[in-house]
Write an enzyme that holds these catalytic residues in place. Structure first.
Site, PDB file in Angstrom:
ATOM      1  N   LYS A  45       0.830  -1.219   0.000  1.00 52.64           N
ATOM      2  CA  LYS A  45       0.000   0.000   0.000  1.00 52.64           C
ATOM      3  C   LYS A  45       0.854   1.253   0.000  1.00 52.64           C
ATOM      4  CE  LYS A  45      -4.512  -1.413   1.448  1.00 52.64           C
ATOM      5  NZ  LYS A  45      -5.575  -1.302   2.443  1.00 52.64           N
ATOM      6  N   LYS A  85      -4.303 -11.098  -7.554  1.00 50.94           N
ATOM      7  CA  LYS A  85      -5.516 -11.483  -6.824  1.00 50.94           C
ATOM      8  C   LYS A  85      -6.626 -10.481  -7.147  1.00 50.94           C
ATOM      9  CE  LYS A  85      -5.490  -9.006  -2.673  1.00 50.94           C
ATOM     10  NZ  LYS A  85      -5.402  -8.587  -1.400  1.00 50.94           N
ATOM     11  N   LYS A 107     -10.308  -4.584  -5.797  1.00 48.49           N
ATOM     12  CA  LYS A 107     -10.891  -3.387  -6.396  1.00 48.49           C
ATOM     13  C   LYS A 107      -9.796  -2.462  -6.941  1.00 48.49           C
ATOM     14  CE  LYS A 107     -14.126   0.283  -5.783  1.00 48.49           C
ATOM     15  NZ  LYS A 107     -14.366   1.433  -4.935  1.00 48.49           N
TER      16      LYS A 107
HETATM   17  P1  TYM Z   1     -10.852  -6.710   2.865  1.00 46.27           P
HETATM   18  O1  TYM Z   1     -11.928  -5.701   3.017  1.00 46.27           O
HETATM   19  O2  TYM Z   1      -9.758  -6.384   1.890  1.00 46.27           O
HETATM   20  O3  TYM Z   1     -11.459  -8.098   2.431  1.00 46.27           O
HETATM   21  C1  TYM Z   1     -12.532  -8.739   3.102  1.00 46.27           C
HETATM   22  C2  TYM Z   1     -12.329 -10.247   3.098  1.00 46.27           C
HETATM   23  O4  TYM Z   1     -12.258 -10.743   1.754  1.00 46.27           O
HETATM   24  C3  TYM Z   1     -11.075 -11.501   1.574  1.00 46.27           C
HETATM   25  N1  TYM Z   1     -10.611 -11.335   0.167  1.00 46.27           N
HETATM   26  C4  TYM Z   1     -10.287 -12.335  -0.656  1.00 46.27           C
HETATM   27  N2  TYM Z   1     -10.296 -13.665  -0.478  1.00 46.27           N
HETATM   28  C5  TYM Z   1      -9.917 -14.438  -1.521  1.00 46.27           C
HETATM   29  N3  TYM Z   1      -9.535 -13.934  -2.735  1.00 46.27           N
HETATM   30  C6  TYM Z   1      -9.522 -12.599  -2.956  1.00 46.27           C
HETATM   31  N4  TYM Z   1      -9.156 -12.118  -4.144  1.00 46.27           N
HETATM   32  C7  TYM Z   1      -9.895 -11.741  -1.879  1.00 46.27           C
HETATM   33  N5  TYM Z   1      -9.987 -10.391  -1.746  1.00 46.27           N
HETATM   34  C8  TYM Z   1     -10.424 -10.167  -0.483  1.00 46.27           C
HETATM   35  C9  TYM Z   1     -10.081 -10.905   2.561  1.00 46.27           C
HETATM   36  O5  TYM Z   1      -9.021 -11.791   2.876  1.00 46.27           O
HETATM   37  C10 TYM Z   1     -10.977 -10.639   3.760  1.00 46.27           C
HETATM   38  O6  TYM Z   1     -11.166 -11.788   4.543  1.00 46.27           O
HETATM   39  N6  TYM Z   1      -7.902  -5.811   6.825  1.00 46.27           N
HETATM   40  C11 TYM Z   1      -9.111  -6.494   6.398  1.00 46.27           C
HETATM   41  C12 TYM Z   1     -10.338  -6.110   7.205  1.00 46.27           C
HETATM   42  C13 TYM Z   1     -10.213  -6.285   8.683  1.00 46.27           C
HETATM   43  C14 TYM Z   1     -10.236  -7.515   9.391  1.00 46.27           C
HETATM   44  C15 TYM Z   1     -10.130  -7.166  10.762  1.00 46.27           C
HETATM   45  C16 TYM Z   1     -10.306  -8.848   8.997  1.00 46.27           C
HETATM   46  C17 TYM Z   1     -10.122  -5.294   9.606  1.00 46.27           C
HETATM   47  N7  TYM Z   1     -10.071  -5.820  10.866  1.00 46.27           N
HETATM   48  C18 TYM Z   1     -10.097  -8.159  11.742  1.00 46.27           C
HETATM   49  C19 TYM Z   1     -10.283  -9.831   9.994  1.00 46.27           C
HETATM   50  C20 TYM Z   1     -10.179  -9.473  11.350  1.00 46.27           C
HETATM   51  C21 TYM Z   1      -9.379  -6.173   4.939  1.00 46.27           C
HETATM   52  O7  TYM Z   1      -8.950  -5.166   4.458  1.00 46.27           O
HETATM   53  O8  TYM Z   1     -10.208  -7.051   4.285  1.00 46.27           O
END
Ligand code: TYM
Length: 330
Positions: free
Chosen positions: A111, A191, A194
């Site tokens: 990032k 992967k 967005k």
């Molecule tokens: P975020 O918003 O990027 O994604 C949400 C969930 O979707 C999963 N994911 C994917 N899984 C498989 N293939 C993909 N291409 C893919 N893109 C996204 C992510 O692994 C996630 O599970 N930092 C986290 C949010 C967060 C969080 C937490 C998660 C904040 N606090 C505490 C768990 C526990 C995030 O940005 O996810």
């Protein structure tokens, strides 16, 4: 009941990477655990964003999660910034976190390369806030996609460090992955995400999905319709595995590809059919929920109140252990 915590950023449309990589799993797990699912707006503000658009993005994410089958009346679906304890606990954890560990996190490196003009402290501190999210509810199980595993491991470290310094307080949580923890984007290169503009949105119509899918790369060895292919080398085959039942998957799709029995366009159409069987009802439910968002909003308010109470208990315990509780005798 064991405690499950997970979070998702309010980034507009959910994509099928989120859905098949994580959210679909949450829908079935929510009945087995005390489940907290947070829309993490405090994480989302670590990159450039438009304040006027944030409330709408949060609402959209909540409604999409509900449309997928997250039940806000049973599951503690809530908005992160409505529970101040998360930021409070983050500060505490900051004081036991070595700087070098945060600088080494993969997501921070990615990032900060992507947002060179805005490498703010929040971006670096992002995993600490995530650890606070999980540990404030003493979360034990954290269902995520593969990209979040490093953050869950970091959370275990935070718990260990806190427990060693101030006494046993937090459990060591575990990441729970699906069978498809890393779903690739339509470009087949990175992967699905967005920020890479390589997504299929969960609420997209058949026509919208087809416009993107029809031009997506397949096995490069299949130049002509008659060329046999290798399904394992085809991104579309990896998508089929998400939605195509047996024996259609191995017979029509895999065998058809290997023998050039079906062409890439036929194969994509079959995937489209199976995908839309899963997405159509979600889009329909989203439409119904979006027409009356007050009901979900009410559940969110009640959930935030429960979360504030749960979080408050942990904050009190932490303060006592750290010598921050009010014990003066006047
Ligand atoms: P975020 O918003 O990027 O994604 C949400 C969930 O979707 C999963 N994911 C994917 N899984 C498989 N293939 C993909 N291409 C893919 N893109 C996204 C992510 O692994 C996630 O599970 N930092 C986290 C949010 C967060 C969080 C937490 C998660 C904040 N606090 C505490 C768990 C526990 C995030 O940005 O996810």
């Amino acid at each position: 009941m064991k405690v499950l915590f997970t979070g998702i950023q309010p980034t507009g449309l959910l994509h099928i990477g989120n859905y098949f990589g994580a959210v679909r799993n949450w829908v079935s797990l929510q009945h087995q655990y005390r489940t907290y699912i947070s829309v993490v707006d405090l994480h989302a503000i670590t990159i450039q964003y438009e304040p006027r658009e944030m409330p709408g993005a949060v609402q959209e994410m909540v409604l999409q999660l509900a449309a997928c089958g997250i039940d806000p009346e049973k599951t503690l679906l809530f908005v992160q910034s409505e529970v101040p304890g998360h930021a409070d606990l983050t500060w505490t954890f900051n004081t036991i976190t070595p700087l070098g560990e945060l600088e080494r996190m993969t997501q921070f490196k990615d990032k900060s390369a992507q947002h060179r003009k805005n490498v703010n402290v929040g971006l670096l501190d992002y995993p600490v806030l995530q650890a606070a999210d999980i540990l404030i509810y003493k979360g034990e199980v954290v269902p995520v996609g593969e990209d979040q595993v490093q953050h869950v491991e970091f959370t275990r470290e935070v718990a260990r460090r806190f427990n060693a310094r101030y006494g046993d307080t937090f459990p060591e949580c575990e990441a729970l992955l699906t069978a498809s923890p890393r779903i690739m984007g339509l470009d087949g290169q990175a992967k699905m995400s967005k920020s890479k503009d390589n997504t299929i949105g969960l609420l997209e119509t058949r026509e919208e999905v087809w416009a993107k899918l029809s031009v997506a790369p397949t096995d490069p060895a299949r130049v002509r319709r008659s060329d046999p292919g290798t399904p394992e080398k085809c991104n579309i085959y990896s998508y089929h595995k998400l939605v195509t039942p047996e024996p259609q998957l191995s017979q029509t799709v895999a065998q058809g590809c290997r023998t050039a029995g079906i062409g890439c366009i036929d194969c994509k159409k079959l995937f489209l059919d199976n995908l839309m069987k899963e997405l159509d009802p979600i889009r329909e439910r989203y439409g119904q929920l979006a027409a009356r968002p007050e009901k979900v909003r009410e559940a969110l308010d009640a959930n935030a109140a429960t979360c504030r109470a749960d979080a408050g208990r942990t904050i009190l315990e932490v303060k006592e252990k750290m010598g921050l509780a009010r014990t003066w005798k006047i």
